[in-house]
Each structure stands twice: as C-alpha cells, then as structure tokens.
Design a protein around this motif. Sequence first.
Motif, PDB file in Angstrom:
ATOM      1  N   LEU A  13       0.809  -1.223   0.000  1.00 45.56           N
ATOM      2  CA  LEU A  13       0.000   0.000   0.000  1.00 45.56           C
ATOM      3  C   LEU A  13       0.838   1.268   0.000  1.00 45.56           C
ATOM      4  O   LEU A  13       0.427   2.290  -0.561  1.00 45.56           O
ATOM      5  CB  LEU A  13      -0.934   0.004   1.210  1.00 45.56           C
ATOM      6  N   THR A  14       2.011   1.236   0.634  1.00 42.76           N
ATOM      7  CA  THR A  14       2.798   2.466   0.796  1.00 42.76           C
ATOM      8  C   THR A  14       3.896   2.641  -0.234  1.00 42.76           C
ATOM      9  O   THR A  14       4.335   3.768  -0.481  1.00 42.76           O
ATOM     10  CB  THR A  14       3.426   2.522   2.204  1.00 42.76           C
ATOM     11  N   ALA A  15       4.369   1.555  -0.849  1.00 46.41           N
ATOM     12  CA  ALA A  15       5.485   1.644  -1.789  1.00 46.41           C
ATOM     13  C   ALA A  15       5.232   2.621  -2.943  1.00 46.41           C
ATOM     14  O   ALA A  15       6.158   3.333  -3.360  1.00 46.41           O
ATOM     15  CB  ALA A  15       5.831   0.254  -2.338  1.00 46.41           C
ATOM     16  N   PRO A  16       4.007   2.712  -3.494  1.00 41.57           N
ATOM     17  CA  PRO A  16       3.793   3.631  -4.620  1.00 41.57           C
ATOM     18  C   PRO A  16       4.055   5.100  -4.305  1.00 41.57           C
ATOM     19  O   PRO A  16       4.206   5.910  -5.225  1.00 41.57           O
ATOM     20  CB  PRO A  16       2.309   3.406  -4.981  1.00 41.57           C
ATOM     21  N   PHE A  17       4.117   5.463  -3.007  1.00 39.88           N
ATOM     22  CA  PHE A  17       4.290   6.870  -2.638  1.00 39.88           C
ATOM     23  C   PHE A  17       5.741   7.235  -2.357  1.00 39.88           C
ATOM     24  O   PHE A  17       6.039   8.398  -2.080  1.00 39.88           O
ATOM     25  CB  PHE A  17       3.445   7.194  -1.396  1.00 39.88           C
ATOM     26  N   ARG A  18       6.663   6.253  -2.437  1.00 35.21           N
ATOM     27  CA  ARG A  18       8.035   6.507  -2.001  1.00 35.21           C
ATOM     28  C   ARG A  18       8.695   7.609  -2.823  1.00 35.21           C
ATOM     29  O   ARG A  18       9.334   8.514  -2.265  1.00 35.21           O
ATOM     30  CB  ARG A  18       8.858   5.217  -2.072  1.00 35.21           C
ATOM     31  N   ARG A  19       8.585   7.552  -4.151  1.00 30.12           N
ATOM     32  CA  ARG A  19       9.276   8.539  -4.975  1.00 30.12           C
ATOM     33  C   ARG A  19       8.723   9.946  -4.770  1.00 30.12           C
ATOM     34  O   ARG A  19       9.479  10.921  -4.685  1.00 30.12           O
ATOM     35  CB  ARG A  19       9.190   8.144  -6.442  1.00 30.12           C
ATOM     36  N   GLU A  20       7.403  10.080  -4.685  1.00 30.83           N
ATOM     37  CA  GLU A  20       6.869  11.425  -4.505  1.00 30.83           C
ATOM     38  C   GLU A  20       7.199  11.964  -3.125  1.00 30.83           C
ATOM     39  O   GLU A  20       7.375  13.174  -2.947  1.00 30.83           O
ATOM     40  CB  GLU A  20       5.371  11.479  -4.784  1.00 30.83           C
ATOM     41  N   LEU A  21       7.310  11.093  -2.131  1.00 35.93           N
ATOM     42  CA  LEU A  21       7.731  11.541  -0.803  1.00 35.93           C
ATOM     43  C   LEU A  21       9.196  11.973  -0.823  1.00 35.93           C
ATOM     44  O   LEU A  21       9.573  12.940  -0.147  1.00 35.93           O
ATOM     45  CB  LEU A  21       7.522  10.435   0.226  1.00 35.93           C
ATOM     46  N   LEU A  22      10.029  11.275  -1.601  1.00 37.31           N
ATOM     47  CA  LEU A  22      11.424  11.680  -1.741  1.00 37.31           C
ATOM     48  C   LEU A  22      11.516  13.080  -2.347  1.00 37.31           C
ATOM     49  O   LEU A  22      12.278  13.934  -1.870  1.00 37.31           O
ATOM     50  CB  LEU A  22      12.177  10.673  -2.615  1.00 37.31           C
ATOM     51  N   VAL A  23      10.736  13.334  -3.392  1.00 31.00           N
ATOM     52  CA  VAL A  23      10.737  14.654  -4.023  1.00 31.00           C
ATOM     53  C   VAL A  23      10.218  15.704  -3.042  1.00 31.00           C
ATOM     54  O   VAL A  23      10.762  16.814  -2.957  1.00 31.00           O
ATOM     55  CB  VAL A  23       9.890  14.638  -5.310  1.00 31.00           C
ATOM     56  N   HIS A  24       9.175  15.373  -2.289  1.00 31.00           N
ATOM     57  CA  HIS A  24       8.633  16.306  -1.300  1.00 31.00           C
ATOM     58  C   HIS A  24       9.699  16.675  -0.269  1.00 31.00           C
ATOM     59  O   HIS A  24       9.898  17.870   0.035  1.00 31.00           O
ATOM     60  CB  HIS A  24       7.430  15.657  -0.609  1.00 31.00           C
TER      61      HIS A  24
END
Length: 346
Positions: A13-24
């Motif tokens: 559930l959480t893996a898809p958000f990793r890259r956008e969280l890195l950019v944030h």
Amino acid sequence: MALMADSQEFVRLTAPFRRELLVHCYRILGSAQDAEDLVQETYLRAWRFYDGFEGRSSLRVWLYRIATSACLTALEHRSRRLLPSGLGAAEPTADRPLTHLPGTAWVQPLPDALAGLAGGAPDGDPAAIVAARSSVRLALAAALQHLPARQRVVLILRDVLAWRAGEVADLLDTTVPAVNSALHRARVQLRDVAPTLEASSEPDRADHRALLDRYTAAFENADVDTLVKLLHADVTLEMPPGATWFAGRDLVGRFLADRVLSGPGVFRMLPVRANGQPSVAGYLRGPDGDHHAHAIQVLTVREGRIASIVSFNQPELFAWFGLPARLAPVRCGSAAGSAGGSAEEQ
C-alpha cells in the motif's frame, strides 16, 4: 504469520508513494541524501504506527504528514542549504584565488531517476512530466531554502502540490488564516530572493539535447570559442563547494579558458538528468590516464542558450547518479571526447 501479512500489506500500500515523498522531502531540505534519510525515517515511523492508522485521511495524506513532520524536526538542527549566488555578489575578475567556506551546507542536485522523472510522461500526459520537472528545478530548490521552514512547507503544499488551505492547516495542526498568512509571506519573499525564477522556467524542449551535445563536444575539445557562443549574455557559473561564482558571458568564458579547459581530452562528459534539467557528469583526466569523477553540471536553458551552469565539484555525488568513479581511456580509435553514450535517457 499475521505480522508478515501485515508487513506485506504495508509495503504493497505504501510503496507507490516513495518517490513522490522523496521529491517532497527534497523540496523542503534541498538535499537528495537528506531526503532519502527522511523518507526512510518516514516509512519506519509509518510502520511503527500502522496499526493505529484509522483511515480518517487517505494513506497518502497520512504519509505526507509524517514526512513533513520529520523534515521540520530535522530542520531545527540543520542550517539552510545554499548555492554560492546566495552568499553574495559575483566575483568581478577571473584571476583571483577561488574562495572556499568549509562547513557550508550546499544545495544538492536531484537525479531524475530517483525522482521518477527519467522516463516518459506519467499516465501518458506530457504536461504532467513537464510540470513535475519544473517543480524540482534547481533554481526553485535553492530559492526555497531562503524561506523559514514552515513557510517553505506551506508554499510547497499549496503552490506546488495544490493542496487546499484546510488540508494544509490540518497537516500542520494550525488554522486556515495562519496558512494563508504564511503563504502570502512566502510568495513575497520568494519573489524578493528569486525575481527571475519564472523567466528561468522554460519547459523541457527537444532542442535541449542538441544544445547539450554541442556543449559537451566544446567542453571535451577545449573549444572555448564555440562554448562561449552557446552561453547566454548574462550566464552565471557556480561551483560548490567553492563559494566563488561568476556572471556574464565574457567573464565565464575567460575563467573557463584560463583555469579549466587546459586542452582537448582533459575532460570527458556524460549526459545525465538532474532536477528535470539537461546536465552532464564531467570526468577529469588524472596522471594515470584514466578520467576520474569531478563534477555534476546542472544547466539552465533560456532563449536557446545556457543561462546557468551549476557545477557541483563533488565526486561523491556520482554514486547517486549510478555513475562509475572513473572511466578508462578510450580505445580502438574512438574519438577522445566520446564517453560511450548517455548515462540516463534524455
């Protein structure tokens, strides 16, 4: 078994958000390395409290809340990151010793591959990838560092991620009027510290690759005349961790001719992508004949010419781009300047 099932569900559930969280986190912190550390901390915190996640907000918003809180806490103990142009006036001559300020925290480049910007447009929407690249461009990352931490976060959430004021207020545990006030102050200060930011936000264009090829060839061949013709009249050259920087085509050209480009074959250049901008990785020839990691150059293009060169003379950054620390000499009659292809798809 139940713990393993929960862990697998959490990852799914959480893996898809990793890259956008890195950019944030990068936008807030100005450092890809710090952002990666904070994303790791975000996921550790999220897993620790996952059992208590009751779905009152979306999982994405919950993760952003954790990541933003982690970034704000980290900023309490760190100085802001800068580029040399944020420290003072440009050097008026090209022959003085370069200044270094040990211990200064510098803004870092963000590899497009880490940010998920190296491929095609998400969901088949070319406008989406252009907007994403524009939101991480280096000039913006540096300008954001001039804002107080909470103003920086409010501006990113409202103007970059397009969150509603109520959502930002809820995330920061404050009021809507406080969010609106912080946003107004942040916009005013951003215009003061980076008045030409919008003028430098030319979207990605197909002719950037041709310009980058000409720049790379001129650099490798120490062809200063050609190189200068590719530069905008008001081009700037910055070289962190050095604090000295130069402004103006004539001065930048003179510095490169006198102190950088000593002859053909001294440099080999690989095209890369950083901050959604055309960039190159420069390798400098050593006494052993090999070319060793030297600098990641992030270029800003305006009006068909190079308006800014930020040369991160920090070989340790090459690993973040998946690049080797050295290149062996070119064999079999290959041109000395050929680096064997692109490190990342342009």
